[in-house]
Design a protein around this motif. Structure first.
Motif, PDB file in Angstrom:
ATOM      1  N   UNK A  51       1.117  -1.299   0.151  1.00 30.08           N
ATOM      2  CA  UNK A  51      -0.297   0.290   0.378  1.00 30.08           C
ATOM      3  C   UNK A  51       0.886   1.417  -0.174  1.00 30.08           C
ATOM      4  N   UNK A  52       0.597   1.991  -1.039  1.00 32.94           N
ATOM      5  CA  UNK A  52       1.046   3.609  -0.711  1.00 32.94           C
ATOM      6  C   UNK A  52      -0.078   4.951  -0.640  1.00 32.94           C
ATOM      7  N   UNK A  53       0.155   5.403   1.014  1.00 31.67           N
ATOM      8  CA  UNK A  53      -0.922   5.762   1.352  1.00 31.67           C
ATOM      9  C   UNK A  53      -0.487   7.172   1.250  1.00 31.67           C
ATOM     10  N   UNK A  54      -1.802   8.064   0.867  1.00 28.85           N
ATOM     11  CA  UNK A  54      -1.161   9.330   0.395  1.00 28.85           C
ATOM     12  C   UNK A  54      -2.189  10.092   1.358  1.00 28.85           C
ATOM     13  N   UNK A  55      -1.662  11.479   2.005  1.00 26.18           N
ATOM     14  CA  UNK A  55      -2.750  12.520   2.927  1.00 26.18           C
ATOM     15  C   UNK A  55      -2.387  13.588   2.108  1.00 26.18           C
ATOM     16  N   UNK A  56      -4.031  14.398   1.447  1.00 20.69           N
ATOM     17  CA  UNK A  56      -3.713  15.885   1.089  1.00 20.69           C
ATOM     18  C   UNK A  56      -2.573  15.643  -0.307  1.00 20.69           C
ATOM     19  N   UNK A  57      -2.244  14.393  -1.020  1.00 19.56           N
ATOM     20  CA  UNK A  57      -1.440  14.163  -2.120  1.00 19.56           C
ATOM     21  C   UNK A  57      -0.245  14.114  -2.124  1.00 19.56           C
ATOM     22  N   UNK A  58       0.089  13.977  -0.805  1.00 19.23           N
ATOM     23  CA  UNK A  58       1.318  13.457  -0.241  1.00 19.23           C
ATOM     24  C   UNK A  58       1.866  12.694   0.371  1.00 19.23           C
ATOM     25  N   UNK A  59       2.702  11.332   0.221  1.00 14.75           N
ATOM     26  CA  UNK A  59       2.901  10.652   0.166  1.00 14.75           C
ATOM     27  C   UNK A  59       2.960   9.858   1.716  1.00 14.75           C
ATOM     28  N   UNK A  60       2.420   8.755   3.212  1.00 16.85           N
ATOM     29  CA  UNK A  60       2.947   9.150   3.628  1.00 16.85           C
ATOM     30  C   UNK A  60       3.418   7.937   4.515  1.00 16.85           C
ATOM     31  N   UNK A  61       3.125   6.854   3.858  1.00 15.92           N
ATOM     32  CA  UNK A  61       3.920   5.518   3.964  1.00 15.92           C
ATOM     33  C   UNK A  61       3.221   4.944   2.159  1.00 15.92           C
ATOM     34  N   UNK A  62       4.928   3.860   2.075  1.00 17.74           N
ATOM     35  CA  UNK A  62       4.280   3.101   1.160  1.00 17.74           C
ATOM     36  C   UNK A  62       5.106   1.570   1.574  1.00 17.74           C
ATOM     37  N   UNK A  63       4.483   0.852   0.305  1.00 20.30           N
ATOM     38  CA  UNK A  63       5.765  -0.937   1.026  1.00 20.30           C
ATOM     39  C   UNK A  63       4.825  -1.105   1.646  1.00 20.30           C
ATOM     40  N   UNK A  64       3.733  -1.163   2.210  1.00 22.53           N
ATOM     41  CA  UNK A  64       3.317  -2.480   3.513  1.00 22.53           C
ATOM     42  C   UNK A  64       1.567  -2.520   3.568  1.00 22.53           C
ATOM     43  N   UNK A  65       1.144  -3.952   3.733  1.00 17.94           N
ATOM     44  CA  UNK A  65       0.207  -4.505   3.488  1.00 17.94           C
ATOM     45  C   UNK A  65      -0.345  -4.446   4.660  1.00 17.94           C
ATOM     46  N   UNK A  66       0.027  -3.592   6.332  1.00 22.12           N
ATOM     47  CA  UNK A  66      -0.250  -3.385   6.909  1.00 22.12           C
ATOM     48  C   UNK A  66      -0.863  -4.663   7.788  1.00 22.12           C
ATOM     49  N   UNK A  67       0.307  -5.314   7.986  1.00 21.88           N
ATOM     50  CA  UNK A  67      -0.389  -6.644   8.709  1.00 21.88           C
ATOM     51  C   UNK A  67      -1.068  -8.058   7.298  1.00 21.88           C
ATOM     52  N   UNK A  68      -1.910  -7.303   6.706  1.00 24.08           N
ATOM     53  CA  UNK A  68      -3.224  -8.150   6.049  1.00 24.08           C
ATOM     54  C   UNK A  68      -2.390  -9.848   5.623  1.00 24.08           C
ATOM     55  N   UNK A  69      -1.269  -9.667   4.842  1.00 19.76           N
ATOM     56  CA  UNK A  69      -0.521 -10.318   3.858  1.00 19.76           C
ATOM     57  C   UNK A  69       1.116 -10.342   4.113  1.00 19.76           C
ATOM     58  N   UNK A  70       1.118 -11.080   2.804  1.00 21.41           N
ATOM     59  CA  UNK A  70       3.224 -11.172   3.192  1.00 21.41           C
ATOM     60  C   UNK A  70       3.466 -10.147   2.145  1.00 21.41           C
ATOM     61  N   UNK A  71       4.637 -10.372   2.150  1.00 21.69           N
ATOM     62  CA  UNK A  71       5.299  -9.914   0.892  1.00 21.69           C
ATOM     63  C   UNK A  71       5.778 -11.519   0.651  1.00 21.69           C
ATOM     64  N   UNK A  72       5.382 -11.146  -0.980  1.00 26.43           N
ATOM     65  CA  UNK A  72       5.539 -12.804  -1.783  1.00 26.43           C
ATOM     66  C   UNK A  72       6.491 -12.085  -3.077  1.00 26.43           C
ATOM     67  N   UNK A  73       7.185 -12.841  -3.630  1.00 25.49           N
ATOM     68  CA  UNK A  73       8.145 -12.744  -4.988  1.00 25.49           C
ATOM     69  C   UNK A  73       6.936 -12.649  -5.827  1.00 25.49           C
ATOM     70  N   UNK A  74       5.297 -13.490  -5.726  1.00 21.56           N
ATOM     71  CA  UNK A  74       4.788 -13.601  -6.729  1.00 21.56           C
ATOM     72  C   UNK A  74       4.021 -12.245  -6.999  1.00 21.56           C
TER      73      UNK A  74
END
Length: 494
Positions: free
Chosen positions: A284-307
């Motif tokens: 997820x890339x989270x934007x607040x008022x068009x400014x990037x806040x956080x990037x590169x996270x699934x917030x614990x919903x799933x793992x980061x897989x090669x696929x």
């Protein structure tokens, strides 16, 4: 002291002010990095409707490492600047104007204090110039919240770059950047380069002038930053999902980035992988008022897989959502509200499917027993030919270690071996007793060298993960018949 009478008790209110010297030292350790602290200052410039922002981070001969941020925004009058220098200058629960990147009224101060012990802010508006300074050594020494108003500003660094309106933020006594007075040029270049990349990514929409924003030019040590769009939307091979409104003030759109083969060169591919690479920066890339806040996270919903390493999800939220998303002071962390988390969980199957399909198609082809042949078969003028496949990973890895002259000689050798293939003898032996025709096994040492060269080539040149390499080597010769040895080379448990 105030007496308070209740229905059952009588209590007293006592004024208990925090110790300035202790509190200000504690505020320095909220957790800013150099680049996130700079981004917080840039937020203020954007909120002031600046169209040009200049940043400088340079070692000075007399005063050590210094940082300056200059903008051509609206500027502040004296009393407004004095209020802005107050810790907690605005209420986080107040209604914010659209596009306001602040919230707590702390960012300017805490971001600056995290990096330096002397913060000076000079602002100019309507022909009036004002300047105030927080010197933390003085605060600690006197144990009082005493701010310094500067009456002579002529010696301030980078003052000449300030126009008719705008603001200059100056960091002196910079002490949090690995011994700033002793920073070597190589470390400074790395520090600045990382900050440039961070700002190019964080504010890419402002630099682009996209999403209805006015275009802003950001310069860092004389270099104009270029926007770094994490979704690479200019590449026609990028797959964009439909824009979906999840709830009020929250929209979602998924993107599948192109495979490495769809880029013009390796440098462009690496650029959009972002620092850390594709697998680390999926999510997820989270934007607040068009400014990037956080990037590169699934917030614990799933793992980061090669696929799913090519999958990135754009979440846009409005400034009205700060409290429900628990946006922190640094604007570097947030929490998904429960209803948004549940919605993303349901979307995960479709969000990741394009990225999986890209790799599934590619892996299906590569994990065929016919993939990566040593000998290539082709037809020409009604005849069938065989030649050594010089692009085979083991051969390619060896070729890449040679200089141009030796590489030319090696290619000639491969051609010579290919043209002297004992075709007639092989045909005769196969027709008489095919069961007797076999190949000599490789020695263990030679096999290990080949397995290592093969796997390293795929990981480095084709950006494959260990799982993909394992799947390929399990089904192709000579690794499939000696898999236990190959597994040891790859360091996988079988």
């Amino acid at each position: 002291m105030t007496l308070i009478e209740g229905s059952a008790t009588v209590s007293r209110e006592l004024e208990l002010n925090p110790e300035p010297g202790i509190l200000v030292e504690s505020l320095r350790d909220i957790g800013y990095s150099f680049q996130s602290a700079l981004a917080d200052i840039v937020d203020n410039s954007l909120a002031a409707r600046a169209t040009k922002i200049e940043l400088f981070a340079l070692p000075m001969q007399k005063s050590g490492f210094m940082v300056g941020i200059i903008d051509n925004g609206a500027g502040l009058r004296r009393n407004d600047l004095l209020q802005a220098m107050r810790l907690g200058s605005s209420n986080p629960r107040d209604t914010r104007v659209q596009g306001d990147l602040g919230r707590f009224g702390l960012g300017l101060k805490t971001a600056s204090f995290s990096q330096c012990r002397r913060l000076t802010v000079l602002s100019r508006k309507d022909g009036q110039t004002s300047a105030f300074c927080w010197d933390l050594d003085e605060v600690v020494k006197n144990n009082q919240w005493n701010i310094i108003e500067l009456t002579d500003i002529s010696s301030l660094q980078w003052l000449e770059k300030l126009g008719e309106s705008g603001t200059l933020v100056l960091w002196e006594k910079v002490d949090r950047i690995a011994g700033s007075r002793k920073l070597q040029s190589g470390n400074i270049e790395r520090l600045v380069s990382e900050a440039q990349t961070h700002l190019s990514l964080t504010f890419h929409r402002f630099i682009e002038g996209s999403h209805g924003l006015r275009k802003v030019s950001i310069w860092f040590n004389g270099y104009q930053l270029q926007p770094l769009d994490p979704f690479n939307t200019d590449n026609p091979a990028t797959q964009a999902g439909a824009l979906e409104k999840i709830m009020q003030n929250v929209t979602l759109q998924s993107f599948t980035l192109p495979h490495a083969s769809r880029y013009e060169d390796a440098a462009e591919y690496v650029k959009y992988g972002l620092p850390g690479g594709y697998q680390q920066n999926q999510g997820v890339y989270l934007y607040r008022a068009n400014r990037l806040i956080i990037h590169g996270t699934w917030f614990g919903i799933t793992k980061k897989l090669p696929q799913t390493q090519l999958c990135r999800v754009c979440l846009d939220i409005g400034i009205e959502e700060d409290e429900s998303w628990k946006i922190d002071v640094k604007k570097t962390s947030a929490q998904l509200p429960d209803d948004v988390r549940e919605r993303i969980k349901k979307l995960m199957v479709t969000i990741g499917s394009p990225s999986r399909r890209v790799y599934r198609r590619r892996t299906a082809a590569l994990t065929s027993p016919d993939a990566y042949p040593i000998w290539r078969r082709y037809e020409k003028d009604g005849k069938v030919f065989y030649e050594i496949a010089s692009e085979h990973p083991v051969i390619g890895e060896f070729r890449s270690s040679l200089d141009s002259e030796k590489r030319r000689c090696f290619d000639s050798l491969l051609s010579f071996i290919g043209t002297t293939f004992p075709l007639e003898a092989l045909t005769y032996d196969l027709s008489n007793d095919a069961d007797k025709v076999t190949m000599e096994d490789m020695s263990h040492e030679d096999f290990v060298d080949a397995a290592r060269a093969f796997s390293e080539r795929l990981m480095r040149k084709e950006n494959m993960g260990t799982d993909d390499v394992v799947a390929i080597m399990k089904v192709i010769p000579p690794f499939k018949s000696r898999w236990s040895e190959a597994a040891l080379v790859l360091g996988v448990d079988e």
